[in-house]
Each structure stands twice: as structure tokens, then as C-alpha cells.
Design a protein around this motif. Structure first.
Motif, PDB file in Angstrom:
ATOM      1  N   LEU A 141      25.550  32.041  23.220  1.00  0.00           N
ATOM      2  CA  LEU A 141      24.767  32.876  24.291  1.00  0.00           C
ATOM      3  C   LEU A 141      25.053  32.228  25.718  1.00  0.00           C
ATOM      4  N   ILE A 142      25.278  30.947  25.637  1.00  0.00           N
ATOM      5  CA  ILE A 142      25.581  30.108  26.889  1.00  0.00           C
ATOM      6  C   ILE A 142      27.093  30.556  27.332  1.00  0.00           C
ATOM      7  N   LEU A 143      28.064  30.758  26.179  1.00  0.00           N
ATOM      8  CA  LEU A 143      29.195  30.914  26.548  1.00  0.00           C
ATOM      9  C   LEU A 143      29.462  32.558  26.945  1.00  0.00           C
ATOM     10  N   LEU A 151      32.285  37.654  24.990  1.00  0.00           N
ATOM     11  CA  LEU A 151      32.269  38.114  23.589  1.00  0.00           C
ATOM     12  C   LEU A 151      33.377  37.496  22.901  1.00  0.00           C
ATOM     13  N   VAL A 152      34.461  37.082  23.287  1.00  0.00           N
ATOM     14  CA  VAL A 152      35.320  36.491  22.312  1.00  0.00           C
ATOM     15  C   VAL A 152      34.777  35.237  21.561  1.00  0.00           C
ATOM     16  N   ALA A 153      33.838  34.370  22.277  1.00  0.00           N
ATOM     17  CA  ALA A 153      33.265  32.963  22.090  1.00  0.00           C
ATOM     18  C   ALA A 153      32.207  33.422  21.242  1.00  0.00           C
ATOM     19  N   PHE A 154      31.358  34.526  21.191  1.00  0.00           N
ATOM     20  CA  PHE A 154      30.369  34.972  20.196  1.00  0.00           C
ATOM     21  C   PHE A 154      31.212  35.051  18.730  1.00  0.00           C
ATOM     22  N   PHE A 155      32.237  35.733  18.858  1.00  0.00           N
ATOM     23  CA  PHE A 155      32.858  36.356  17.412  1.00  0.00           C
ATOM     24  C   PHE A 155      33.407  35.021  16.871  1.00  0.00           C
ATOM     25  N   LEU A 156      34.213  33.904  17.752  1.00  0.00           N
ATOM     26  CA  LEU A 156      34.933  33.235  17.070  1.00  0.00           C
ATOM     27  C   LEU A 156      33.747  31.952  16.486  1.00  0.00           C
ATOM     28  N   GLY A 195      34.399  35.740   7.922  1.00  0.00           N
ATOM     29  CA  GLY A 195      33.370  35.140   8.832  1.00  0.00           C
ATOM     30  C   GLY A 195      33.464  35.942   9.998  1.00  0.00           C
ATOM     31  N   LEU A 196      34.576  36.583  10.795  1.00  0.00           N
ATOM     32  CA  LEU A 196      34.626  37.550  11.624  1.00  0.00           C
ATOM     33  C   LEU A 196      34.075  38.935  11.479  1.00  0.00           C
ATOM     34  N   ILE A 197      34.187  39.256   9.912  1.00  0.00           N
ATOM     35  CA  ILE A 197      33.815  40.518   9.875  1.00  0.00           C
ATOM     36  C   ILE A 197      32.061  40.628   9.714  1.00  0.00           C
ATOM     37  N   ILE A 198      31.534  39.369   9.157  1.00  0.00           N
ATOM     38  CA  ILE A 198      30.131  39.158   9.100  1.00  0.00           C
ATOM     39  C   ILE A 198      29.812  39.092  10.668  1.00  0.00           C
ATOM     40  N   ALA A 199      30.473  38.361  11.531  1.00  0.00           N
ATOM     41  CA  ALA A 199      29.894  38.388  13.136  1.00  0.00           C
ATOM     42  C   ALA A 199      29.941  39.712  13.491  1.00  0.00           C
TER      43      ALA A 199
END
Length: 236
Positions: A141-143, A151-156, A195-199
Motif C-alpha cells: 500500500l505504501i509502495l 502495482l508491480v510492487a503489490f504483485f511482487l 504466488g503471483l497467480i495467488i496475488a
């Protein structure tokens, strides 16, 4: 991996898992309602104290009441939306072994069933997982406020944390904790992609409610596939 994900998604809405979902959703909504009531009480109490101290007739008191009510409503929507994921993760953690037992009986009847974690370890795993979800989402959320990586940070971040926690849970039903972590590290790239699929599912409103159930089923299938592959390699 994609085969395991498709299989897990097709199973999420089957009757045994639907029953767990409704229980999990009921607990989650119950907690959110309690939080909402507490927030409303705090706002009402604060405004009541302000009105008593400065007088109901003061024009600015009425203006403040209206402003705070609007801001509280907007803030509550964002806060409750953020809390859905960690609260559902908390309750899903309590049902993870039940979900895994259903997968074992239904999809792998000929295999040795997994062993549920001891109660104390299961509680610690649930607390740890919930904390990881909260910290991961706070960090993401901060990123989100940082241009270029939002959004890249959220998924990573969520891809790494969710992949790690769910895969280790699945692996620890069949392996000692240290061996389960070593196995996860050895297949770190595959686990991260899973994990990316789950994210991605976590990022979709409404569907994010079934994310913990989907992720548990998905990672059990993925673990079974990777364990079978490791056995074949060992025989060769």
C-alpha cells in the motif's frame, strides 16, 4: 503449475469447499461488523463530547459533525476493504488442515495422507501467515504511492510472501519443517510464479474472498506435482 491452478479454481466452488467458504465468510463479516460498530460508537462519542463542551448551538460544531461523518464513512470503506484480506486469511488458516484433508481424500486417495500440524504449531502458523498478509499489504500500500513501481510492487511483494507461506504449509504436511523450507527454496522460482497467480486473485474484489481456499488447494496440487517430479529424478 498452470494446470494445478486451473484444477484448484475448478474445485473452489465444489460443495465441500463451499461449506468452508460460507463459514469463513460468516466469521469475516462478523468481525467487520463489530469493527464498524466500534468505529461508529467512537465517532458518536467524540461528537457528543464536542457538542457538550462547546454547545449544540455553535455553528461550527454542526459543520464538524457533518465533515467527520463523511470522512469516517470514506475511511471506514477503505479500512474495511483493506481488512478483508487479512481477516479472511486468519480464519482460512483455522480451516487449512480441513481443506487439505478434503483434497487428500478427493484427489489423492492412493497416496499417504498429509499429517495435520500440531495445534500449537498450527496456531503459530496461522498468526504468522496473517501477519505476513498484513505486513505485505501495508508495504504494498505504501509502495502504491510511489510512481513507477506501484502495482508491480503489490504483485511482487504478495507473490513472494503468499507463495512462500502457502507452499510451506502444504509441504509441512508431508515433510519436516526444515526439509519443507529447503524444498521450497530449491523450487523458489516455481513457487514465486505460483504466488503471483495467488496475488492476481487477491487483487480482484469479491474473488479475493476465496483466495485463501484457492491458494491452499493450488499449493497442495503444486507440491504433489513437484514431489512426484523429485521422486522421478531420484530414481533416474
Amino acid at each position: 503449475m498452470f494446470q494445478a491452478a486451473a484444477r484448484a479454481m475448478s474445485e473452489v466452488f465444489e460443495p465441500p469447499f463451499r461449506a468452508i467458504f460460507w463459514k469463513m465468510l460468516g466469521f469475516t463479516l462478523g468481525i467487520l461488523v463489530v469493527i464498524w460498530i466500534v468505529l461508529q460508537w467512537l465517532v458518536t462519542h467524540f461528537l457528543g463530547v464536542a457538542a457538550t463542551e462547546y454547545g449544540n448551538g455553535a455553528g461550527w460544531v454542526g459543520w464538524i459533525e457533518w465533515s467527520i461523518s463523511i470522512l469516517t464513512g470514506i475511511g471506514a470503506v477503505f479500512a474495511l476493504g483493506f481488512l478483508i484480506a487479512p481477516i479472511s486469511a486468519l480464519f482460512a488458516g483455522l480451516f487449512q488442515d480441513e481443506i487439505a484433508d478434503i483434497v487428500d481424500r478427493k484427489d489423492y486417495p492412493g497416496d499417504r495422507p498429509g499429517t495435520a500440524l500440531p495445534f500449537s504449531q498450527a496456531v503459530m502458523q496461522t498468526i504468522k501467515f496473517t501477519g505476513v498478509v498484513i505486513l505485505g499489504n501495508l508495504f504494498a500500500l505504501i509502495l502504491l504511492l510511489v510512481p513507477g513501481i506501484n502495482l508491480v510492487a503489490f504483485f511482487l511483494v504478495n507473490g513472494y510472501l503468499l507463495g512462500r507461506e502457502f507452499f510451506e504449509f502444504a509441504a509441512m504436511r508431508f515433510l519436516p519443517p526444515a526439509e519443507a523450507k529447503a524444498f521450497r527454496k530449491a523450487r523458489g522460482g516455481t513457487v514465486f510464479l505460483a504466488g503471483l497467480i495467488i496475488a492476481c486473485l487477491l487483487a480482484v474484489p469479491i474473488l479475493n474472498l476465496v483466495t485463501p481456499i484457492f491458494a491452499t488447494i493450488f499449493m497442495l496440487h503444486l507440491f504433489k506435482m513437484l514431489a512426484a517430479e523429485r521422486q522421478r529424478q531420484a530414481r533416474v
